[in-house]
Design a protein around this motif. Structure first.
Motif, PDB file in Angstrom:
ATOM      1  N   LYS A 172      19.232  15.908 -12.648  1.00  0.00           N
ATOM      2  CA  LYS A 172      20.014  17.133 -12.539  1.00  0.00           C
ATOM      3  C   LYS A 172      20.895  17.060 -11.290  1.00  0.00           C
ATOM      4  O   LYS A 172      20.594  16.362 -10.334  1.00  0.00           O
ATOM      5  CB  LYS A 172      19.088  18.358 -12.467  1.00  0.00           C
ATOM      6  CG  LYS A 172      18.124  18.472 -13.647  1.00  0.00           C
ATOM      7  CD  LYS A 172      18.856  18.631 -14.954  1.00  0.00           C
ATOM      8  CE  LYS A 172      17.922  18.888 -16.116  1.00  0.00           C
ATOM      9  NZ  LYS A 172      17.122  17.725 -16.502  1.00  0.00           N
ATOM     10  N   GLN A 173      21.975  17.804 -11.300  1.00  0.00           N
ATOM     11  CA  GLN A 173      22.961  17.674 -10.231  1.00  0.00           C
ATOM     12  C   GLN A 173      22.514  18.323  -8.930  1.00  0.00           C
ATOM     13  O   GLN A 173      22.967  17.907  -7.860  1.00  0.00           O
ATOM     14  CB  GLN A 173      24.296  18.284 -10.684  1.00  0.00           C
ATOM     15  CG  GLN A 173      24.983  17.463 -11.778  1.00  0.00           C
ATOM     16  CD  GLN A 173      26.366  17.970 -12.082  1.00  0.00           C
ATOM     17  OE1 GLN A 173      26.691  19.121 -11.805  1.00  0.00           O
ATOM     18  NE2 GLN A 173      27.201  17.123 -12.653  1.00  0.00           N
ATOM     19  N   ASP A 174      21.668  19.336  -8.994  1.00  0.00           N
ATOM     20  CA  ASP A 174      21.363  20.066  -7.769  1.00  0.00           C
ATOM     21  C   ASP A 174      20.064  19.628  -7.098  1.00  0.00           C
ATOM     22  O   ASP A 174      19.746  20.118  -6.026  1.00  0.00           O
ATOM     23  CB  ASP A 174      21.326  21.573  -8.042  1.00  0.00           C
ATOM     24  CG  ASP A 174      20.307  21.966  -9.106  1.00  0.00           C
ATOM     25  OD1 ASP A 174      19.969  21.104  -9.942  1.00  0.00           O
ATOM     26  OD2 ASP A 174      19.858  23.125  -9.098  1.00  0.00           O
ATOM     27  N   PHE A 175      19.317  18.708  -7.692  1.00  0.00           N
ATOM     28  CA  PHE A 175      18.119  18.201  -7.026  1.00  0.00           C
ATOM     29  C   PHE A 175      17.734  16.844  -7.606  1.00  0.00           C
ATOM     30  O   PHE A 175      17.996  16.558  -8.771  1.00  0.00           O
ATOM     31  CB  PHE A 175      16.946  19.193  -7.141  1.00  0.00           C
ATOM     32  CG  PHE A 175      16.474  19.460  -8.549  1.00  0.00           C
ATOM     33  CD1 PHE A 175      15.300  18.902  -9.023  1.00  0.00           C
ATOM     34  CD2 PHE A 175      17.197  20.297  -9.396  1.00  0.00           C
ATOM     35  CE1 PHE A 175      14.852  19.162 -10.315  1.00  0.00           C
ATOM     36  CE2 PHE A 175      16.758  20.554 -10.692  1.00  0.00           C
ATOM     37  CZ  PHE A 175      15.586  19.984 -11.148  1.00  0.00           C
ATOM     38  N   ASP A 176      17.121  15.998  -6.759  1.00  0.00           N
ATOM     39  CA  ASP A 176      16.808  14.617  -7.140  1.00  0.00           C
ATOM     40  C   ASP A 176      15.392  14.444  -7.674  1.00  0.00           C
ATOM     41  O   ASP A 176      15.125  13.512  -8.429  1.00  0.00           O
ATOM     42  CB  ASP A 176      16.991  13.680  -5.941  1.00  0.00           C
ATOM     43  CG  ASP A 176      18.435  13.596  -5.491  1.00  0.00           C
ATOM     44  OD1 ASP A 176      19.322  13.695  -6.359  1.00  0.00           O
ATOM     45  OD2 ASP A 176      18.675  13.450  -4.274  1.00  0.00           O
ATOM     46  N   TYR A 177      14.473  15.316  -7.238  1.00  0.00           N
ATOM     47  CA  TYR A 177      13.069  15.180  -7.617  1.00  0.00           C
ATOM     48  C   TYR A 177      12.500  16.542  -7.992  1.00  0.00           C
ATOM     49  O   TYR A 177      12.997  17.588  -7.574  1.00  0.00           O
ATOM     50  CB  TYR A 177      12.233  14.591  -6.466  1.00  0.00           C
ATOM     51  CG  TYR A 177      12.735  13.266  -5.969  1.00  0.00           C
ATOM     52  CD1 TYR A 177      12.460  12.084  -6.668  1.00  0.00           C
ATOM     53  CD2 TYR A 177      13.498  13.183  -4.809  1.00  0.00           C
ATOM     54  CE1 TYR A 177      12.927  10.860  -6.212  1.00  0.00           C
ATOM     55  CE2 TYR A 177      13.973  11.961  -4.354  1.00  0.00           C
ATOM     56  CZ  TYR A 177      13.688  10.809  -5.062  1.00  0.00           C
ATOM     57  OH  TYR A 177      14.155   9.594  -4.621  1.00  0.00           O
ATOM     58  N   ALA A 178      11.429  16.503  -8.792  1.00  0.00           N
ATOM     59  CA  ALA A 178      10.692  17.716  -9.136  1.00  0.00           C
ATOM     60  C   ALA A 178       9.204  17.465  -8.908  1.00  0.00           C
ATOM     61  O   ALA A 178       8.708  16.347  -9.110  1.00  0.00           O
ATOM     62  CB  ALA A 178      10.938  18.109 -10.584  1.00  0.00           C
ATOM     63  N   LEU A 179       8.514  18.495  -8.470  1.00  0.00           N
ATOM     64  CA  LEU A 179       7.060  18.460  -8.296  1.00  0.00           C
ATOM     65  C   LEU A 179       6.439  19.218  -9.453  1.00  0.00           C
ATOM     66  O   LEU A 179       6.776  20.380  -9.697  1.00  0.00           O
ATOM     67  CB  LEU A 179       6.667  19.107  -6.968  1.00  0.00           C
ATOM     68  CG  LEU A 179       5.174  19.320  -6.707  1.00  0.00           C
ATOM     69  CD1 LEU A 179       4.446  17.985  -6.568  1.00  0.00           C
ATOM     70  CD2 LEU A 179       4.958  20.181  -5.460  1.00  0.00           C
ATOM     71  N   SER A 180       5.546  18.572 -10.203  1.00  0.00           N
ATOM     72  CA  SER A 180       4.849  19.212 -11.326  1.00  0.00           C
ATOM     73  C   SER A 180       3.366  19.276 -10.978  1.00  0.00           C
ATOM     74  O   SER A 180       2.772  18.260 -10.612  1.00  0.00           O
ATOM     75  CB  SER A 180       5.062  18.411 -12.612  1.00  0.00           C
ATOM     76  OG  SER A 180       6.432  18.343 -12.939  1.00  0.00           O
TER      77      SER A 180
END
Length: 478
Positions: free
Chosen positions: A111-119
């Motif tokens: 995604k353009q607004d963030f590089d990583y996600a925490l699940s």
């Protein structure tokens, strides 16, 4: 040597994450923790030198599966880092046995607004958080707690709740990858003798051939999909274009080409085999019936990701429909059936052939033979309707002969049952009569990321949703 700059080639060193038993003379066997230096990283199998604890070469050279490797000294070595996963894949992994509340993973985002996600697994399901980065390069879930790297962020939320009642405990159990899922050949060795393959049961029919389950005998009966195309002048050209197309493009949401057989009749196109078959039958089956709206939107998002890749590479699909999307484990999606796909050098591709998927094709393509990436966007709107209706046939009760007049009168399909207004508005945007006013797949990537992410808080989690993004993007552009 004043005045000269000595150029050095960077050394790429890797650590193995699992044990692997190589087959044949060229594949290396190794244990988790073994170290290697990359010689050639093209393709799915890398040529490497084994190195010892001091960094010296042992004299052993061979091929290893790239997805067993992590670059030394990077976060890829961390047990909690899972590279690129979809939201549904993360949900499925965290809800498996062996993962309790507090189990977590960090996944890459495109995604353009963030590089990583925490699940993170909570008692009531899996929660997802954007990992943001400020202009100084510091990571954060909210602006009040900043960290120089992801390690420090993870350590922090081991001691403090990421949301009320949930702290990070153990990394999600990481499944060993399957080397048989990889392209088994170097990228310049596509042509194989037909005798290497065994045709099995018929899986279905595409526009220009039949698709069978099959086996690759030289790969310990590796299961593959084999598309057979009867030889004639037209089909020979279709075969050439489809295989040339598949050879040039590689993306996790596009079907992977393994080999071709262009000697004898019929031709073979050999690809990976996805266990759950095509999306249309999946949606109409018991698993599709039980899938949540979040799961349906994740499938749509994966299709958008694949189409965005094609869009960025000046490619059009021209046959985007649920029947041409394949589903694998953890509901990973692959776009398939590229018999009509084209790489375009101008703004559009002109074709006056009537052999098109009528109810999925944009009006300007039906009437004038004008195909663009925006006509693929129209087709995606129909595909999204298929997804949200769980496989209902488009335009029920309307014949192909009646369809163009129906569309030129401004009429559109109604929203599927239980489909939200927001999702239906995305369909209507895709079906704009003016092709230039339809969103790009890049804009669709943003607008369809409308599932809730959570902000870390001691209070109850507050979902943050993206609303009206396409409209705002267009307003800002103007």
């Amino acid at each position: 040597m004043d005045g000269y700059v000595i150029m050095t080639t960077p050394v790429h060193r890797y650590v193995s994450l699992w044990d692997f038993d190589g087959s044949g003379t060229q594949e290396l066997s190794f244990k988790a923790g073994d170290r290697f230096q990359a010689v050639d990283r093209s393709g799915d199998w890398w040529l490497v030198d084994r190195i010892n604890a001091l960094g010296g070469k042992t004299g052993e050279q061979g091929y290893v599966p790239f997805n067993y490797m992590a670059e030394e000294g990077t976060m890829e070595e961390q047990r909690w880092f899972f590279r690129e996963l979809s939201r549904t894949e993360a949900n499925n992994l965290l809800m498996k046995g062996g993962n309790a509340a507090g189990s977590f993973l960090v996944r890459q985002s495109d995604k353009q607004d963030f590089d990583y996600a925490l699940s993170v697994r909570a008692t009531d399901g899996v929660k997802h958080f954007k990992i943001l980065r400020n202009s100084q390069g510091e990571y954060h879930l909210n602006s009040s707690s900043l960290f120089p790297d992801l390690d420090k962020l993870i350590e922090y939320y081991h001691d403090r709740p990421v949301i009320k009642g949930v702290t990070l405990t153990k990394p999600c159990v990481k499944d060993e990858p399957m080397a048989t899922d990889l392209n088994p050949l170097p990228l310049d060795e596509w042509e194989r003798p037909k005798e290497e393959f065994i045709l099995g049961k018929k899986l279905g029919s595409g526009n220009f051939g039949q698709v069978h389950e099959g086996y690759w005998k030289g790969r310990v009966k590796m299961r593959v999909a084999i598309k057979t195309i009867k030889q004639d002048v037209t089909n020979r050209e279709i075969f050439r274009k489809e295989t040339a197309f598949l050879k040039t493009l590689r993306h996790r949401n596009l079907l992977s080409l393994y080999a071709v057989c262009s000697v004898g009749d019929p031709f073979y196109i050999v690809t990976e085999l996805l266990s759950k078959g095509d999306l249309l039958h999946f949606l109409r089956g018991p698993e599709g019936e039980k899938l949540s709206v979040e799961g349906l939107l994740d499938i749509a998002g994966q299709v958008i990701d694949g189409m965005h890749y094609l869009e960025a590479n000046n490619c059009i699909h021209r046959d985007l429909a649920a029947r041409n999307v394949l589903i694998g484990l953890n509901n990973i999606c692959r776009l398939a059936d590229f018999g009509l796909a084209r790489i375009i050098t101008d703004d559009c591709y002109m074709s006056y052939s009537k052999d098109v998927p009528y109810k999925w094709t944009a009006p300007e393509a039906l009437e004038y033979g004008r195909f663009t990436i925006k006509s693929d966007v129209w087709s995606f709107g129909v595909l999204l309707h298929e997804i949200m209706s769980r496989g209902v046939i488009p335009y029920p009760g309307i014949s192909n002969a009646e369809l163009l007049l129906y569309l030129k009168q401004g009429k559109r399909m109604s929203a599927p049952e239980n489909c939200s207004r927001k999702i239906y508005e995305v369909m209507l945007d895709c079906w704009n009569a003016n092709a230039q006013k339809r969103p790009s797949f890049n804009e669709l990537k943003i607008s369809m990321d409308s599932l809730a992410f959570y902000e870390p808080s001691e209070e109850s989690p507050k979902p943050v949703k993206l609303k009206g993004i396409i409209a705002r993007l267009k307003k800002n552009a103007n």
